[in-house]
Design a protein around this motif. Sequence first.
Motif, mmCIF file in Angstrom:
data_model
loop_
_atom_site.group_PDB
_atom_site.id
_atom_site.type_symbol
_atom_site.label_atom_id
_atom_site.label_comp_id
_atom_site.label_asym_id
_atom_site.label_seq_id
_atom_site.Cartn_x
_atom_site.Cartn_y
_atom_site.Cartn_z
ATOM 1 N N UNK A 208 -17.915 -4.374 0.821
ATOM 2 C CA UNK A 208 -18.848 -5.693 2.172
ATOM 3 C C UNK A 208 -17.690 -7.327 1.243
ATOM 4 N N UNK A 209 -17.837 -7.455 2.282
ATOM 5 C CA UNK A 209 -17.239 -9.329 2.270
ATOM 6 C C UNK A 209 -18.466 -10.344 2.997
ATOM 7 N N UNK A 210 -18.310 -11.862 3.032
ATOM 8 C CA UNK A 210 -19.047 -12.229 2.883
ATOM 9 C C UNK A 210 -18.982 -12.653 4.076
ATOM 10 N N UNK A 211 -18.309 -11.880 5.169
ATOM 11 C CA UNK A 211 -18.004 -11.564 6.627
ATOM 12 C C UNK A 211 -19.129 -10.664 7.208
ATOM 13 N N UNK A 212 -19.922 -9.544 6.401
ATOM 14 C CA UNK A 212 -19.937 -8.926 6.337
ATOM 15 C C UNK A 212 -19.475 -7.281 7.065
ATOM 16 N N UNK A 213 -18.231 -7.389 6.494
ATOM 17 C CA UNK A 213 -17.229 -6.502 7.234
ATOM 18 C C UNK A 213 -17.412 -5.123 5.794
ATOM 19 N N UNK A 214 -17.523 -3.705 5.868
ATOM 20 C CA UNK A 214 -17.553 -2.979 5.208
ATOM 21 C C UNK A 214 -15.826 -1.723 5.350
ATOM 22 N N UNK A 215 -15.697 -1.839 3.747
ATOM 23 C CA UNK A 215 -14.286 -0.677 3.973
ATOM 24 C C UNK A 215 -14.688 -0.128 2.396
ATOM 25 N N UNK A 216 -13.972 1.372 2.659
ATOM 26 C CA UNK A 216 -13.953 1.894 0.968
ATOM 27 C C UNK A 216 -13.117 1.074 0.711
ATOM 28 N N UNK A 217 -13.229 1.370 -0.908
ATOM 29 C CA UNK A 217 -12.239 0.805 -2.095
ATOM 30 C C UNK A 217 -11.040 1.670 -1.791
ATOM 31 N N UNK A 218 -11.362 3.104 -1.392
ATOM 32 C CA UNK A 218 -10.195 3.729 -1.409
ATOM 33 C C UNK A 218 -8.946 3.317 -3.244
ATOM 34 N N UNK A 219 -9.751 3.307 -4.630
ATOM 35 C CA UNK A 219 -8.593 3.273 -5.308
ATOM 36 C C UNK A 219 -8.942 4.790 -6.663
ATOM 37 N N UNK A 220 -8.323 5.407 -6.316
ATOM 38 C CA UNK A 220 -8.155 6.564 -7.052
ATOM 39 C C UNK A 220 -8.856 6.883 -8.475
#
Length: 314
Positions: A208-220
């Motif tokens: 998550x970032x400071x704006x409250x947006x969440x996304x998957x990292x997708x790091x193999x």
Amino acid sequence: MQESLAQIRRLAIFATVVEQGSFSAAGRKLGLGRGKVSEQISALEQALSVRLLQRSTRQLSVTAEGQVLYRHCRDLLPQASQGLREVQDLGPEPMGRLRLTTTSDVAQQVLSPFLSRFCQQYPGIQLDLQLADAVLNLVEEDIDIAIRIGTPVDSSMVGIELGALPMGLYAATSYLAQWGVPESLPDLSAHRGVQMTRMPNLSTLMLSNDEGVSQPAGLPVFHRTDTPAGNATLVEQGLGIGLLPHFTLNQAVSEGRVRPVLPEWQYRQLAITLLFPSRAQLPRRSRLFIDALRDWLRDGEGKMRLQPAQLNSK
């Protein structure tokens, strides 16, 4: 009188053998050799003219006579230990042995200055520090206090949250020089992840970032390890990008050997939790330790040690 005292000692040893299930385990619990434990049990059986334990090469079983005796002597050591704790608590200076367990990274990078200060303030308290990444049974291991990262799963323990550990992605400067610096979350798909067991998979990890947006990292995931210290080592050696509490790599970051990766994206904070078996019989030395540690982590140096280090721009 002397023989009576010797028999009381043997009864306590016998109760410990029954509880631990073997002479060797009882010896480790009591700080005695296996042969000494066996000798004391044999002396007790000879004095009573009964067989208390059936011995074989593979197992130990309690006879009917032994079960009767155990019911009468099983509380000898706990009650004696409680009596000693209460008497020590009445003294002007706190005394006694404080058995503490935590992980090696927490002990070395967070607690080390606090432990030194605490022992200077209370010179009569003896520390018995056990470093273990595995979760130990506090009652069976006779441990007074455990300090762990994350939410405890054992509801039988009393838990106190000491603080929060923000976590982020890190990589060695040598790794970034070879593989490039990710500029966005989708860029992570072209990199190698260092995965620690008991943590969410890096490929599906939600940041998550400071704006409250969440996304998957997708790091193999490429490398794996089972401890925080192992995770930090693999990252420092330039083997990939890892998710770690900030304090784990603070020194490497301040020295410029490791850098945050996409620092605007953070993983949810993990709690640092203090656990102990019971409030009812909490020794004075344990109460002093808990109060002092909470104060230290709330203000000043202790609080700073949990925060991310300033990036060395050199």
